[in-house]
Design a protein around this motif. Structure first.
Motif, PDB file in Angstrom:
ATOM      1  N   PHE A 385     -31.352 -17.064  15.386  1.00  0.00           N
ATOM      2  CA  PHE A 385     -29.982 -16.577  15.162  1.00  0.00           C
ATOM      3  C   PHE A 385     -29.998 -15.059  14.974  1.00  0.00           C
ATOM      4  N   ALA A 386     -30.920 -14.584  14.153  1.00  0.00           N
ATOM      5  CA  ALA A 386     -31.008 -13.136  13.896  1.00  0.00           C
ATOM      6  C   ALA A 386     -31.308 -12.376  15.192  1.00  0.00           C
ATOM      7  N   LYS A 387     -32.191 -12.942  15.999  1.00  0.00           N
ATOM      8  CA  LYS A 387     -32.527 -12.303  17.283  1.00  0.00           C
ATOM      9  C   LYS A 387     -31.279 -12.212  18.178  1.00  0.00           C
ATOM     10  N   ASP A 388     -30.526 -13.313  18.242  1.00  0.00           N
ATOM     11  CA  ASP A 388     -29.271 -13.291  19.018  1.00  0.00           C
ATOM     12  C   ASP A 388     -28.312 -12.213  18.513  1.00  0.00           C
ATOM     13  N   CYS A 389     -28.230 -12.105  17.183  1.00  0.00           N
ATOM     14  CA  CYS A 389     -27.349 -11.099  16.562  1.00  0.00           C
ATOM     15  C   CYS A 389     -27.742  -9.692  16.986  1.00  0.00           C
ATOM     16  N   LEU A 390     -29.034  -9.453  17.065  1.00  0.00           N
ATOM     17  CA  LEU A 390     -29.500  -8.113  17.413  1.00  0.00           C
ATOM     18  C   LEU A 390     -29.342  -7.850  18.904  1.00  0.00           C
ATOM     19  N   GLU A 391     -29.609  -8.878  19.708  1.00  0.00           N
ATOM     20  CA  GLU A 391     -29.556  -8.666  21.158  1.00  0.00           C
ATOM     21  C   GLU A 391     -28.122  -8.683  21.692  1.00  0.00           C
ATOM     22  N   GLN A 392     -27.287  -9.547  21.105  1.00  0.00           N
ATOM     23  CA  GLN A 392     -25.883  -9.669  21.514  1.00  0.00           C
ATOM     24  C   GLN A 392     -25.711  -9.724  23.028  1.00  0.00           C
ATOM     25  N   LYS A 393     -26.427 -10.664  23.632  1.00  0.00           N
ATOM     26  CA  LYS A 393     -26.222 -10.834  25.076  1.00  0.00           C
ATOM     27  C   LYS A 393     -24.755 -11.133  25.347  1.00  0.00           C
ATOM     28  N   LYS A 394     -24.153 -11.934  24.465  1.00  0.00           N
ATOM     29  CA  LYS A 394     -22.692 -12.082  24.467  1.00  0.00           C
ATOM     30  C   LYS A 394     -22.195 -11.306  23.241  1.00  0.00           C
ATOM     31  N   PRO A 395     -21.440 -10.212  23.449  1.00  0.00           N
ATOM     32  CA  PRO A 395     -21.065  -9.362  22.319  1.00  0.00           C
ATOM     33  C   PRO A 395     -20.288 -10.123  21.231  1.00  0.00           C
ATOM     34  N   LEU A 396     -20.603  -9.840  19.989  1.00  0.00           N
ATOM     35  CA  LEU A 396     -19.896 -10.431  18.852  1.00  0.00           C
ATOM     36  C   LEU A 396     -18.696  -9.540  18.539  1.00  0.00           C
ATOM     37  N   LYS A 397     -17.515 -10.049  18.853  1.00  0.00           N
ATOM     38  CA  LYS A 397     -16.335  -9.194  18.682  1.00  0.00           C
ATOM     39  C   LYS A 397     -15.550  -9.492  17.417  1.00  0.00           C
ATOM     40  N   SER A 398     -15.837 -10.620  16.812  1.00  0.00           N
ATOM     41  CA  SER A 398     -15.069 -11.005  15.629  1.00  0.00           C
ATOM     42  C   SER A 398     -15.931 -11.909  14.765  1.00  0.00           C
ATOM     43  N   LEU A 399     -15.440 -12.150  13.542  1.00  0.00           N
ATOM     44  CA  LEU A 399     -16.177 -13.043  12.659  1.00  0.00           C
ATOM     45  C   LEU A 399     -16.243 -14.452  13.254  1.00  0.00           C
ATOM     46  N   ALA A 400     -15.208 -14.842  13.996  1.00  0.00           N
ATOM     47  CA  ALA A 400     -15.224 -16.166  14.638  1.00  0.00           C
ATOM     48  C   ALA A 400     -16.401 -16.270  15.615  1.00  0.00           C
ATOM     49  N   ASP A 401     -16.629 -15.231  16.419  1.00  0.00           N
ATOM     50  CA  ASP A 401     -17.783 -15.210  17.330  1.00  0.00           C
ATOM     51  C   ASP A 401     -19.089 -15.360  16.547  1.00  0.00           C
ATOM     52  N   PHE A 402     -19.155 -14.622  15.438  1.00  0.00           N
ATOM     53  CA  PHE A 402     -20.352 -14.610  14.608  1.00  0.00           C
ATOM     54  C   PHE A 402     -20.629 -16.008  14.046  1.00  0.00           C
ATOM     55  N   LEU A 403     -19.593 -16.637  13.507  1.00  0.00           N
ATOM     56  CA  LEU A 403     -19.762 -17.970  12.907  1.00  0.00           C
ATOM     57  C   LEU A 403     -20.095 -19.012  13.977  1.00  0.00           C
ATOM     58  N   GLU A 404     -19.526 -18.827  15.153  1.00  0.00           N
ATOM     59  CA  GLU A 404     -19.814 -19.755  16.251  1.00  0.00           C
ATOM     60  C   GLU A 404     -21.297 -19.662  16.640  1.00  0.00           C
ATOM     61  N   LEU A 405     -21.802 -18.449  16.745  1.00  0.00           N
ATOM     62  CA  LEU A 405     -23.218 -18.240  17.059  1.00  0.00           C
ATOM     63  C   LEU A 405     -24.110 -18.875  15.993  1.00  0.00           C
ATOM     64  N   LEU A 406     -23.683 -18.750  14.758  1.00  0.00           N
ATOM     65  CA  LEU A 406     -24.436 -19.323  13.642  1.00  0.00           C
ATOM     66  C   LEU A 406     -24.512 -20.848  13.771  1.00  0.00           C
ATOM     67  N   GLN A 407     -23.383 -21.451  14.050  1.00  0.00           N
ATOM     68  CA  GLN A 407     -23.356 -22.920  14.168  1.00  0.00           C
ATOM     69  C   GLN A 407     -24.169 -23.408  15.361  1.00  0.00           C
ATOM     70  N   GLN A 408     -24.065 -22.668  16.468  1.00  0.00           N
ATOM     71  CA  GLN A 408     -24.860 -23.020  17.653  1.00  0.00           C
ATOM     72  C   GLN A 408     -26.348 -23.035  17.327  1.00  0.00           C
ATOM     73  N   ASN A 409     -26.791 -22.003  16.615  1.00  0.00           N
ATOM     74  CA  ASN A 409     -28.208 -21.903  16.301  1.00  0.00           C
ATOM     75  C   ASN A 409     -28.647 -22.983  15.324  1.00  0.00           C
ATOM     76  N   MET A 410     -27.750 -23.412  14.448  1.00  0.00           N
ATOM     77  CA  MET A 410     -28.111 -24.496  13.546  1.00  0.00           C
ATOM     78  C   MET A 410     -28.149 -25.824  14.298  1.00  0.00           C
ATOM     79  N   SER A 411     -27.136 -26.083  15.120  1.00  0.00           N
ATOM     80  CA  SER A 411     -27.100 -27.399  15.762  1.00  0.00           C
ATOM     81  C   SER A 411     -28.163 -27.553  16.851  1.00  0.00           C
ATOM     82  N   ALA A 412     -28.689 -26.407  17.335  1.00  0.00           N
ATOM     83  CA  ALA A 412     -29.783 -26.485  18.312  1.00  0.00           C
ATOM     84  C   ALA A 412     -31.053 -27.074  17.689  1.00  0.00           C
ATOM     85  N   ARG A 413     -31.106 -27.064  16.353  1.00  0.00           N
ATOM     86  CA  ARG A 413     -32.312 -27.600  15.670  1.00  0.00           C
ATOM     87  C   ARG A 413     -32.179 -29.080  15.421  1.00  0.00           C
TER      88      ARG A 413
END
Lengths: 413, 413
Positions: A385-413
């Motif tokens: 998740f942290a790596k995705d945050c730093l790389e931002q292949k898909k730019p994080l434009k809002s907190l909603a984007d950020f939380l979505e990325l967080l959930q994706q990384n959790m559910s991938a496990r």
């Protein structure tokens, strides 16, 4: 006859009792006779001795700097950090009297700071690890960050006041060097201070270090941390620096105080919420973390903008918005400012997650996962998740984007 | 027996002679006997007394701070600015020995600075007003900005060194307040210090003040000037701070030195070239100005990036690029950094043009236009160009865009 101050000595329990008894205002606050005070050591962090003293009337917390890292006496450390913690409290306390502790006494020779004891409060990290989620604590921390940073920024004060404060805190170089090295440099290189238990994490660490986008972003965050003095920061706002009863929350341990980007304080706080999110055994409880992050950001933003708005209508206008009366332009400028803080928050949040798993000073949160393979999987997910945050292949434009990325990384496990 | 320093007194011609004679190294540099030295006053700026002294072996320039604005004794002014000019010279001289003057002596009680005299050199503004265009001077100033700012940035030095320098220059508050007020605030409001001769300019001034986009950009530039300590700036790099023989160019008068955005120095320099561009009677000569701006920017950029590149391959790496070895990412980060400087340069250039026409301290350049109506038309065109720069209805993405906008605004007149 002038008394020379005593040379610095590290106090023991009896030394603490004698020292407190020598200060009439503190002795009165404790009440009764010194012999009757209960004094105990509660040192917990990496850098200082901490004691609690209670008398019949009240309690105080005494913190003394050690000339070395508490857990590693070979790592020498100047004593002046307690000075910066006292200076930080004095600067921000008028703006957040309900959200931090007052500096009751500072001794510049013994490097001792005395604040009221927080006897009813629990360290937020401890509460989170015990599965106790206080709904309002994220809002309290959001308030704290908004009010402490706004008050010490050019939005609230003429630049002369801000520059004089910067002069003071620009001397806090030993602890700033620790942040630069431990948070923003070491984890991205081979360094003997880095460590991680599970060899399965090694490939993720290698991937982080091999990513040019990560390295470039880390360089840019390091530069930004050191050259964007937006406001006076707490500088170490993890969940161990927050004490709460649920109804009442106090931010402590401001010795890393430095001028920097506001998103640094915000990023460290949500980074630690996210570390706990990944370490929580009960997946059903994880929605609480998402709520806390949302509440923190919403409260911070609302409070910060409200302070800005009130300032504009005040007589003394600091260094900003001398003339603009056009509301839509004002709002556009404000949203640019907030976006900058948001972008910094995402970046510094990621660095905090990474350094707390593979750097020098880990967090305890993951120890509640008894199964080593689950623990490794969750740490891996947090790092990715942290790596995705730093790389931002898909730019994080809002907190909603950020939380979505967080959930994706959790559910991938 | 300890001698107390003499109290501050403003020196006259004979005082200067006596003072110089009391300094063995300076007396030796002048040569001969003090009685034979030629001493004359050449005060020209707003703030200081300046003297030149020549002896058989050489010459020196002596600058003494006055306790008030030279042209307005009722405007009181602390004396310490000479200290900051000396500190600036000492910080940058090792990096630009061929582009500025060495601090030969600084007296902290009399606030006197002594540097070598530049007897063969002409003030660049004077040369431009006389229609003398030295092809290489813009390259020299580009070199100067690149080398002086790079050397004092986090790209070249560990943050402790940078922060200690920031602590020093953060005390230069009196002159920073002048910049904040005179350059970045007053012209955008009614203020008794503003003035302009021709009533036809009043409608342009009103348009500037009525533009929400201008006001928002000015607020953002003011904040950026005060909270983006990228490097140690000269702080007042107009064409009156540049002396040249054509082959040899020296930057003088660094008393406004402050940490800030690199684009501030660059913007002030090209802003003053542009003021001369609009004031030049002979339109055929104006292409020289465009060449100078192009040369300045190209040289600055090339030199700055070359220093960056060399630093990366050195052993001691400052605070940036510890690890990135991917060239394309490095180049991307560098181009972001350069774009930021370019964007700042456009903004601060515009503020300089505006304040030099409608603010407190005007430039002499327009006085060469004898016809009041031509002068007014040209000042109007310069103001409209600056307004376009601030509003950027069409974003300025490159120097070519910037120069095109400049030519459009000139040919519209």
């Amino acid at each position: 006859m002038t008394m020379l101050p005593s040379p610095y000595t590290t106090l023991d329990l009896e030394g603490v009792r004698t020292f407190l008894a020598s200060l009439p205002a503190i002795a009165a606050r404790l009440g009764g006779t010194p012999e009757a005070w209960q004094v105990r050591e509660v040192s917990d962090g990496n850098l200082n001795m901490v004691f609690l003293a209670h008398g019949p009337h009240g309690g105080v917390c005494l913190k003394q700097a050690l000339p070395h890292v508490r857990v590693d006496p070979s790592w020498k450390m100047p004593l002046d950090r307690t000075f910066f913690e006292a200076a930080y409290l004095r600067a921000i306390f008028p703006h957040v009297p309900d959200l931090t502790t007052e500096c009751l006494h500072f001794d510049p020779h013994q490097f001792i700071l005395i604040v009221p004891a927080l006897s009813e409060h629990t360290v937020l990290r401890t509460a989170l690890m015990a599965g106790t989620f206080y709904p309002s604590v994220a809002a309290h921390v959001g308030e704290f960050v908004a009010r402490s940073t706004f008050a010490t920024s050019l939005l609230a004060e003429p630049f002369e006041t801000v520059m004089n404060r910067r002069i003071c805190f620009a001397r806090n170089q030993t602890l700033t060097r620790i942040t630069v090295d431990l948070v923003l440099t070491d984890p991205y290189h081979d360094h003997p201070r880095n460590h991680w238990a599970d060899p399965h994490l090694t490939s993720i660490v290698a991937a982080l270090r091999a990513s040019a986008a990560v390295q470039a972003r880390i360089d840019s965050l390091r530069l930004r941390f050191l050259s964007t003095p937006q406001a006076l920061l707490h500088g170490d706002l993890h969940t161990g620096s927050v004490m709460t009863t649920g109804a009442d929350t106090r931010i402590i341990d401001g010795e890393f105080a430095t001028f920097g980007p506001i998103g640094f304080d915000a990023g460290l706080f949500i980074g630690n919420l996210i570390l706990n999110f990944f370490a929580t055994p009960d997946r059903a409880a994880q929605s609480v973390h998402l709520d806390m992050i949302q509440t923190f950001w919403t409260t911070f933003k609302k409070q910060f903008l409200s302070l800005w708005q009130n300032r504009e209508t005040a007589q003394d206008r600091s260094e900003l918005y001398y003339a603009t009366t056009d509301k839509s332009t004002q709002n556009f400028e404000k949203s640019l400012f907030m976006n900058e803080i948001f972008h910094d928050m995402c970046g510094f949040c990621a660095t905090e997650i990474i350094r707390r798993i593979i750097g020098y000073a880990h967090v305890a949160d993951f120890t509640i996962l008894a199964d080593p393979s689950t623990r490794m999987e969750r740490q891996k997910a947090a790092l990715l998740f942290a790596k995705d945050c730093l790389e931002q292949k898909k730019p994080l434009k809002s907190l909603a984007d950020f939380l979505e990325l967080l959930q994706q990384n959790m559910s991938a496990r």
